[in-house]
Design a protein around this motif. Structure first.
Motif, short mmCIF file in Angstrom:
data_model
loop_
_atom_site.label_atom_id
_atom_site.label_comp_id
_atom_site.label_asym_id
_atom_site.label_seq_id
_atom_site.Cartn_x
_atom_site.Cartn_y
_atom_site.Cartn_z
N GLU A 98 7.44 -11.32 -8.76
CA GLU A 98 7.60 -11.84 -7.55
C GLU A 98 8.36 -10.73 -6.60
OE1 GLU A 98 8.39 -16.63 -9.21
OE2 GLU A 98 9.96 -15.29 -8.29
N LYS A 99 9.35 -10.02 -7.04
CA LYS A 99 9.70 -9.06 -6.18
C LYS A 99 9.14 -7.64 -5.98
CE LYS A 99 13.04 -12.02 -5.60
NZ LYS A 99 13.30 -12.71 -4.46
N ARG A 100 8.40 -7.57 -7.25
CA ARG A 100 7.95 -6.10 -7.30
C ARG A 100 6.52 -6.25 -7.72
NH1 ARG A 100 12.99 -5.58 -9.29
NH2 ARG A 100 14.27 -4.13 -7.96
N ALA A 101 5.51 -6.57 -6.84
CA ALA A 101 4.18 -7.13 -7.22
C ALA A 101 3.24 -5.74 -7.41
CB ALA A 101 3.50 -7.63 -6.03
N TYR A 102 3.95 -4.57 -7.06
CA TYR A 102 3.08 -3.37 -7.16
C TYR A 102 3.02 -3.13 -8.70
CZ TYR A 102 7.83 -1.48 -7.17
OH TYR A 102 9.31 -1.46 -7.38
N LEU A 103 3.88 -3.82 -9.40
CA LEU A 103 3.93 -3.53 -10.92
C LEU A 103 2.63 -3.62 -11.51
CD1 LEU A 103 7.54 -4.88 -12.18
CD2 LEU A 103 6.88 -2.61 -11.73
N LEU A 104 1.78 -4.72 -11.14
CA LEU A 104 0.56 -5.08 -11.45
C LEU A 104 -0.37 -3.78 -11.08
CD1 LEU A 104 0.36 -8.67 -9.92
CD2 LEU A 104 0.43 -8.00 -12.35
N GLY A 105 -0.09 -3.01 -10.50
CA GLY A 105 -1.04 -1.86 -10.15
C GLY A 105 -0.61 -0.51 -11.13
N TYR A 106 0.06 -0.62 -12.23
CA TYR A 106 0.40 0.30 -12.96
C TYR A 106 -0.89 0.28 -14.27
CZ TYR A 106 4.91 0.88 -10.93
OH TYR A 106 6.13 1.25 -10.13
N ASP A 107 -1.58 1.16 -14.46
CA ASP A 107 -2.32 1.41 -15.45
C ASP A 107 -1.88 1.26 -16.80
OD1 ASP A 107 -4.36 3.13 -17.30
OD2 ASP A 107 -5.78 2.27 -15.48
N LEU A 108 -2.31 0.44 -17.57
CA LEU A 108 -1.43 0.15 -18.86
C LEU A 108 -1.86 1.22 -19.82
CD1 LEU A 108 -0.27 -2.05 -20.75
CD2 LEU A 108 -2.45 -2.76 -21.53
N GLU A 109 -3.06 1.68 -19.90
CA GLU A 109 -3.45 2.95 -20.96
C GLU A 109 -3.03 3.98 -20.53
OE1 GLU A 109 -4.29 2.21 -23.85
OE2 GLU A 109 -4.68 0.09 -23.51
N GLU A 110 -3.19 4.44 -18.95
CA GLU A 110 -2.75 5.61 -18.63
C GLU A 110 -1.33 6.09 -18.33
OE1 GLU A 110 -5.11 8.23 -18.43
OE2 GLU A 110 -6.53 7.00 -19.12
N THR A 111 -0.49 4.95 -18.05
CA THR A 111 0.76 4.96 -17.41
C THR A 111 2.09 4.30 -18.40
OG1 THR A 111 -0.09 5.26 -15.00
CG2 THR A 111 2.11 4.90 -15.34
N VAL A 112 1.48 2.96 -18.37
CA VAL A 112 2.70 2.13 -19.06
C VAL A 112 2.78 2.45 -20.25
CG1 VAL A 112 3.30 -0.28 -19.49
CG2 VAL A 112 2.26 0.33 -17.28
N LYS A 113 1.90 2.26 -21.31
CA LYS A 113 2.20 2.57 -22.74
C LYS A 113 2.66 4.15 -22.85
CE LYS A 113 -1.22 -0.55 -24.85
NZ LYS A 113 -2.31 -0.58 -25.62
N PRO A 114 2.17 5.32 -22.20
CA PRO A 114 2.78 6.56 -22.46
C PRO A 114 4.25 6.39 -21.91
CG PRO A 114 0.58 6.84 -21.53
CD PRO A 114 1.03 5.42 -21.57
N ASN A 115 4.47 5.80 -20.93
CA ASN A 115 6.08 5.90 -20.62
C ASN A 115 6.80 5.12 -21.50
OD1 ASN A 115 5.41 7.20 -18.12
ND2 ASN A 115 5.92 5.71 -16.80
N VAL A 116 6.27 4.15 -21.91
CA VAL A 116 7.29 3.44 -23.16
C VAL A 116 7.48 4.29 -24.25
CG1 VAL A 116 7.17 1.40 -24.95
CG2 VAL A 116 6.44 1.00 -22.43
N ASN A 117 6.29 4.99 -24.78
CA ASN A 117 6.60 6.08 -25.91
C ASN A 117 7.47 6.97 -25.59
OD1 ASN A 117 4.66 4.27 -27.34
ND2 ASN A 117 2.91 5.35 -26.86
N CYS A 118 7.41 7.48 -24.25
CA CYS A 118 8.14 8.50 -23.79
C CYS A 118 9.58 7.83 -23.78
CB CYS A 118 7.78 8.80 -22.33
SG CYS A 118 8.91 10.39 -21.79
N LEU A 119 10.00 6.83 -23.47
CA LEU A 119 11.32 6.48 -23.76
C LEU A 119 11.99 6.47 -25.03
CD1 LEU A 119 11.18 3.62 -21.11
CD2 LEU A 119 12.79 5.63 -20.79
N LEU A 120 11.14 5.92 -25.94
CA LEU A 120 11.12 6.03 -27.39
C LEU A 120 11.47 7.19 -28.04
CD1 LEU A 120 8.94 3.38 -28.71
CD2 LEU A 120 11.43 2.93 -28.31
#
Length: 492
Positions: free
Chosen positions: A260-282
């Motif tokens: 609701e506050k940050r609708a642009y999150l829906l534009g993050y690519d799951l395979e190209e951006t989100v998953k690699p970033n989560v793995n990077c945090l770990l």
């Protein structure tokens, strides 16, 4: 005989005087009718939108059409337009009509290069297609000076019907609570909205977001902020992203509030951006059970070039602040916004603390305990420090044990609460009287015992939010754990 002569004389008089008001020959058209034009050359409402003198041309046979097409193609080539894509398109019968189309498009800001990008716009009638579309776009809020830019981005709109295609889309957006004054802004950001079918992608994406907990009244502001999600497919884009974030331990209710506050999150690519970033945090040492809290505090972390930022900040923390990689991971868990914080901003509070007698090792410990220190303004820290030394007269070790002291407001929390402690002659630690709500402070102040200190709120993967001392709070005053987590993390 006399009557016949009189009758002949009257007829001669009439033919000699054709301007007689009673004389109107059937073969003469009045001047007023001959000069009447079927369409006005100037629009009263939009004076610069001039109607063409001829709209299409004349009816021609097959041979004449071929000749006209060759003439028009030669004309377009002379001005730099490549007519190859127009071979299957019906063209006007005269070159004058095509010239007027080109000149009209140039008048609203299009260039020959723009026409070459989409030559099919030359098949649109100025009177039947272009002017009605431009007039309606201006009516719904697009600035006239930006119409040319809009056509460059989405020239396909010139082929649309205002009543059948454009009006229903605008009504749909208004039905989503998009403000009337924001319609033009939304269309300039995402002109392709005008080409979507209402019963297709737009309706299904909105319905899915509402189904996971998004407030229907917040859909309008979401569209204004990030209209692109209306064109995303639920099954291939939105739902996989939502399912993945939920699988990390993020409750749907919190995820809905984030969207609701940050609708642009829906534009993050799951395979190209989100998953690699989560793995990077770990990979940088963050614990998996802290990921929901990290994402809830700083959702943008899912879309950043994270590996480069984390590598740079980790090296800086190790070199300048003497914080090892494990300590850096604990800092990111508590305050993930540090990945985007400029290093010169971080150094100002550090230099202030070192200048007040804290060693580099002590400052490192304080930052690991309370990473918010590196984002504070030095002026605020100075005022709080001077009150601590002059009025409270406490030893420096207390700041080392509770560096969060600097994050509280001096005027609205520290001074009033300290004064009340003085009045009741209560001696306690900094955390005991600062790290609690006003209600809890009152309970502590008038209690018969000093409540033992405890850690702050913790969020466990798949579990409930555990608040210290929650056995004292009544159930009627307790909100849901998801809502409490969201408020606490967003407030950071």
């Amino acid at each position: 005989m006399t009557s016949i002569i009189r009758r002949n004389q009257s007829l001669k008089t009439i033919f000699r005087n054709p301007k007689d008001p009673f004389f109107t020959p059937i073969y003469k058209t009045p001047y007023r009718v001959l000069n009447q034009k079927p369409f006005s050359t100037h629009s009263s409402k939009f004076p610069e939108y001039e109607m063409p003198t001829v709209t299409w041309g004349v009816v021609q046979g097959r041979k004449e059409k071929l000749v006209s097409r060759v003439i028009i193609s030669d004309y377009l080539k002379t001005i730099g337009i490549i007519p190859h894509e127009l071979e299957e398109l019906e063209l006007p019968s005269t070159v004058e009509v095509m010239r007027e189309r080109v000149e009209f498009l140039q008048k609203i800001g299009l260039t020959v290069d723009d026409m070459n990008e989409y030559p099919l716009m030359l098949g649109c009638s100025v009177r039947k297609n272009i002017i009605p579309v431009l007039t309606y776009l201006e009516k719904i809020g697009l600035q006239r000076s930006k119409l040319g830019e809009f056509i460059k981005i989405y020239p396909q709109c010139l082929h649309t019907s205002v009543v059948v295609e454009l009006v229903p889309v605008i009504k749909f957006l208004r039905g989503l609570d998009v403000e009337k004054q924001d319609i033009g802004y939304v269309l300039m950001k995402y002109p392709e909205l005008l080409g979507f079918k209402l019963e297709g992608t737009m309706s299904t994406s909105v319905a899915y977001l509402v189904s996971i907990g998004v407030n229907p009244r917040d859909v309008g502001p979401m569209v204004t902020q990030y209209p692109y999600f209306l064109g995303m497919r639920v099954g291939t884009t939105i739902k996989p992203l939502v399912d993945y974030l939920v699988s990390l331990g993020l409750p749907k209710k919190i995820l809905a509030r984030m969207l609701e506050k940050r609708a642009y999150l829906l534009g993050y690519d799951l395979e190209e951006t989100v998953k690699p970033n989560v793995n990077c945090l770990l990979s940088f040492g963050l614990r998996k059970d802290t990921l929901p809290s990290v994402i809830a505090q700083f959702p943008q972390i899912l879309g950043l070039p994270l590996k480069a930022k984390l590598s740079s900040q980790q090296y800086f923390f190790n070199l300048k602040l003497k914080i090892d990689p494990d300590g850096f991971a604990r800092v990111i868990e508590k305050m993930p916004q540090i990945v985007s914080l400029h290093q010169h901003v971080i150094m100002k509070p550090v230099e202030f603390l070192v200048g007040r007698g804290f060693s580099t090792a002590d400052v490192a410990k304080m930052i690991v305990k309370c990473p918010q220190l590196v984002a504070l303004q030095v002026g605020i820290m100075k005022n709080s420090y001077y009150f601590f030394k002059s009025d409270m007269g406490r030893p420096m070790e207390e700041l080392l044990d509770f560096p969060d002291y600097f994050t509280y407001s001096l005027e609205s929390r520290i001074k009033p609460r300290y004064q009340r402690l003085q009045n009741k002659e209560i001696r306690c630690s900094l955390g005991w009287f600062l790290n609690c709500s006003d209600q809890r402070f009152e309970e502590r102040l008038y209690g018969d015992y000093i409540e033992p200190e405890s850690s702050g709120p913790s969020f466990c993967l798949g579990g409930k939010l555990e608040l210290p001392g929650n056995e004292i709070v009544s159930e009627e005053e307790d909100d849901s754990e998801d809502e409490t987590l969201y408020r606490r993390t967003v407030s950071l």
